[in-house]
Design a protein around this motif. Structure first.
Motif, PDB file in Angstrom:
ATOM      1  N   LEU A  28      40.506  44.063  56.949  1.00  0.00           N
ATOM      2  CA  LEU A  28      39.620  44.522  55.875  1.00  0.00           C
ATOM      3  C   LEU A  28      38.982  45.547  56.053  1.00  0.00           C
ATOM      4  N   PHE A  29      39.015  46.376  56.752  1.00  0.00           N
ATOM      5  CA  PHE A  29      37.091  46.995  56.907  1.00  0.00           C
ATOM      6  C   PHE A  29      37.573  48.368  56.151  1.00  0.00           C
ATOM      7  N   ASP A  30      38.386  48.656  56.445  1.00  0.00           N
ATOM      8  CA  ASP A  30      38.911  50.119  55.322  1.00  0.00           C
ATOM      9  C   ASP A  30      39.792  49.550  53.995  1.00  0.00           C
ATOM     10  N   LYS A  31      39.650  48.801  53.103  1.00  0.00           N
ATOM     11  CA  LYS A  31      40.523  47.872  52.172  1.00  0.00           C
ATOM     12  C   LYS A  31      39.765  47.546  51.259  1.00  0.00           C
ATOM     13  N   VAL A  32      38.313  48.065  50.868  1.00  0.00           N
ATOM     14  CA  VAL A  32      37.497  46.739  50.150  1.00  0.00           C
ATOM     15  C   VAL A  32      37.891  48.092  48.968  1.00  0.00           C
ATOM     16  N   THR A  33      37.834  48.959  49.108  1.00  0.00           N
ATOM     17  CA  THR A  33      38.382  50.441  48.012  1.00  0.00           C
ATOM     18  C   THR A  33      39.260  50.155  46.990  1.00  0.00           C
ATOM     19  N   LYS A  34      40.832  49.059  47.660  1.00  0.00           N
ATOM     20  CA  LYS A  34      41.439  48.578  47.296  1.00  0.00           C
ATOM     21  C   LYS A  34      41.575  47.397  46.533  1.00  0.00           C
ATOM     22  N   ALA A  35      40.739  46.486  47.551  1.00  0.00           N
ATOM     23  CA  ALA A  35      40.624  45.140  47.090  1.00  0.00           C
ATOM     24  C   ALA A  35      39.623  45.321  44.983  1.00  0.00           C
ATOM     25  N   LYS A  36      38.686  46.876  45.371  1.00  0.00           N
ATOM     26  CA  LYS A  36      37.857  46.581  44.009  1.00  0.00           C
ATOM     27  C   LYS A  36      38.927  46.899  42.966  1.00  0.00           C
ATOM     28  N   ALA A  37      39.401  48.106  43.139  1.00  0.00           N
ATOM     29  CA  ALA A  37      40.462  48.565  41.449  1.00  0.00           C
ATOM     30  C   ALA A  37      41.339  47.283  41.587  1.00  0.00           C
ATOM     31  N   ASN A  38      41.813  46.982  42.549  1.00  0.00           N
ATOM     32  CA  ASN A  38      42.768  45.905  42.478  1.00  0.00           C
ATOM     33  C   ASN A  38      42.339  44.648  41.252  1.00  0.00           C
ATOM     34  N   ALA A  39      40.515  43.389  41.565  1.00  0.00           N
ATOM     35  CA  ALA A  39      39.950  43.095  40.636  1.00  0.00           C
ATOM     36  C   ALA A  39      39.530  44.117  39.248  1.00  0.00           C
ATOM     37  N   GLU A  40      38.795  44.527  39.922  1.00  0.00           N
ATOM     38  CA  GLU A  40      39.017  45.243  38.222  1.00  0.00           C
ATOM     39  C   GLU A  40      39.857  45.542  37.425  1.00  0.00           C
ATOM     40  N   LYS A  41      40.887  45.771  37.749  1.00  0.00           N
ATOM     41  CA  LYS A  41      42.332  45.328  37.001  1.00  0.00           C
ATOM     42  C   LYS A  41      42.322  43.887  36.108  1.00  0.00           C
ATOM     43  N   LEU A  42      42.333  43.068  37.635  1.00  0.00           N
ATOM     44  CA  LEU A  42      42.027  41.496  36.678  1.00  0.00           C
ATOM     45  C   LEU A  42      41.661  41.392  36.175  1.00  0.00           C
ATOM     46  N   TYR A  43      39.744  41.324  36.283  1.00  0.00           N
ATOM     47  CA  TYR A  43      38.208  41.603  35.312  1.00  0.00           C
ATOM     48  C   TYR A  43      38.796  41.846  33.911  1.00  0.00           C
ATOM     49  N   LYS A  44      40.174  42.718  33.789  1.00  0.00           N
ATOM     50  CA  LYS A  44      39.892  43.051  32.123  1.00  0.00           C
ATOM     51  C   LYS A  44      40.574  42.250  31.137  1.00  0.00           C
ATOM     52  N   VAL A  45      41.585  41.616  31.987  1.00  0.00           N
ATOM     53  CA  VAL A  45      42.128  40.805  31.712  1.00  0.00           C
ATOM     54  C   VAL A  45      41.874  38.873  31.507  1.00  0.00           C
ATOM     55  N   ASN A  46      41.107  38.414  32.510  1.00  0.00           N
ATOM     56  CA  ASN A  46      40.230  37.098  33.245  1.00  0.00           C
ATOM     57  C   ASN A  46      39.094  37.878  33.548  1.00  0.00           C
ATOM     58  N   PRO A  47      37.984  37.257  32.554  1.00  0.00           N
ATOM     59  CA  PRO A  47      36.462  37.728  32.367  1.00  0.00           C
ATOM     60  C   PRO A  47      36.427  36.779  32.564  1.00  0.00           C
ATOM     61  N   LYS A  48      36.240  35.249  32.133  1.00  0.00           N
ATOM     62  CA  LYS A  48      35.380  34.213  32.407  1.00  0.00           C
ATOM     63  C   LYS A  48      35.812  33.278  33.460  1.00  0.00           C
ATOM     64  N   MET A  49      34.572  33.151  34.453  1.00  0.00           N
ATOM     65  CA  MET A  49      33.932  32.309  35.196  1.00  0.00           C
ATOM     66  C   MET A  49      34.566  31.151  35.007  1.00  0.00           C
ATOM     67  N   GLU A  50      34.274  30.725  33.713  1.00  0.00           N
ATOM     68  CA  GLU A  50      34.624  28.983  33.490  1.00  0.00           C
ATOM     69  C   GLU A  50      35.819  28.905  33.752  1.00  0.00           C
ATOM     70  N   LYS A  51      37.187  29.651  33.182  1.00  0.00           N
ATOM     71  CA  LYS A  51      38.069  29.402  32.658  1.00  0.00           C
ATOM     72  C   LYS A  51      38.813  29.642  32.935  1.00  0.00           C
ATOM     73  N   ASP A  52      39.266  31.234  33.492  1.00  0.00           N
ATOM     74  CA  ASP A  52      40.370  32.077  34.015  1.00  0.00           C
ATOM     75  C   ASP A  52      40.299  31.530  35.750  1.00  0.00           C
ATOM     76  N   ASP A  53      41.977  31.381  35.973  1.00  0.00           N
ATOM     77  CA  ASP A  53      42.516  31.419  37.015  1.00  0.00           C
ATOM     78  C   ASP A  53      43.704  32.493  36.489  1.00  0.00           C
ATOM     79  N   PRO A  54      43.896  33.669  37.254  1.00  0.00           N
ATOM     80  CA  PRO A  54      42.879  33.812  38.808  1.00  0.00           C
ATOM     81  C   PRO A  54      41.837  34.080  38.491  1.00  0.00           C
TER      82      PRO A  54
END
Length: 200
Positions: free
Chosen positions: A157-183
């Motif tokens: 994963l050493f060189d894949k952090v940028t990709k993970a961050k971009a993918n997580a940002e996409k998910l966070y836009k639609v699932n921003p609630k820690m207590e009830k969103d999954d994923p």
């Protein structure tokens, strides 16, 4: 006695407290990654406490005080398939963390949601078993991931952090609630703050 450089503030100590060995290994990889690039990162104290939720936050607060840390983060996940059972507990964790000035890095259903994002976008829910099976595949870790957990992520994963961050940002836009969103994950939101970097 070491000389003090003029105009340079001493680096603050940050504690990252994890519920398991995998999370601890992952943040150790990031510490190596950002120090190796001569990026001004903060000195980290990463401990795996083998606790979760409220107990992890309480223990992290005690360690933070004892070690005179300026900031502490706790890393844990939902890790149960019945989300309704955990909503109240997570809200309680949020209140407790706020009281202690501790930041929660949280993933649902578990930390492996974040790990999978180093390879591809994640927009659907997985069980823990499904995630382990997927990450064991040829395109990913190509080994039994459940047995791998706790080993070094660096070769994968050493060189894949940028990709993970971009993918997580996409998910966070639609699932921003820690207590009830999954994923769900919010790990990407704090990497810059922890490591004092803007390029991942």
């Amino acid at each position: 006695m070491g000389r003090k450089s003029r105009g340079i503030e001493p680096r603050q100590t940050i504690g990252i407290y994890c519920e398991g060995e995998s999370e601890c290994q992952y943040f150790n990889m990031l510490r190596q990654k950002y120090n190796a690039k001569n990026v001004r990162s903060q000195k980290l104290d990463i401990k795996s406490l083998n606790k979760s939720g409220k107990n992890l936050i309480i223990a992290a607060n005690q360690h933070k005080k004892a070690n005179k840390q300026s900031k502490a983060y706790v890393v844990f996940d939902r890790d149960i398939d019945n989300i309704n059972k955990s909503i109240d507990e997570i809200r309680e964790c949020q209140r407790l963390a706020e009281r202690y000035n501790i930041t929660i890095l949280f993933s649902s259903i578990n930390f492996e949601i974040w790990i999978l994002m180093h390879y591809e976008p994640v927009m659907r829910s997985y069980t823990r078993r499904e995630l382990y099976r997927k990450l064991s595949g040829e395109k990913y870790f190509d080994t039994d991931y459940e047995k791998f957990k706790g080993d070094s992520y660096r070769p994968y994963l050493f060189d894949k952090v940028t990709k993970a961050k971009a993918n997580a940002e996409k998910l966070y836009k639609v699932n921003p609630k820690m207590e009830k969103d999954d994923p769900y994950t919010n790990i990407h939101r704090y990497l810059g703050e922890i490591f004092k970097v803007s390029v991942f």
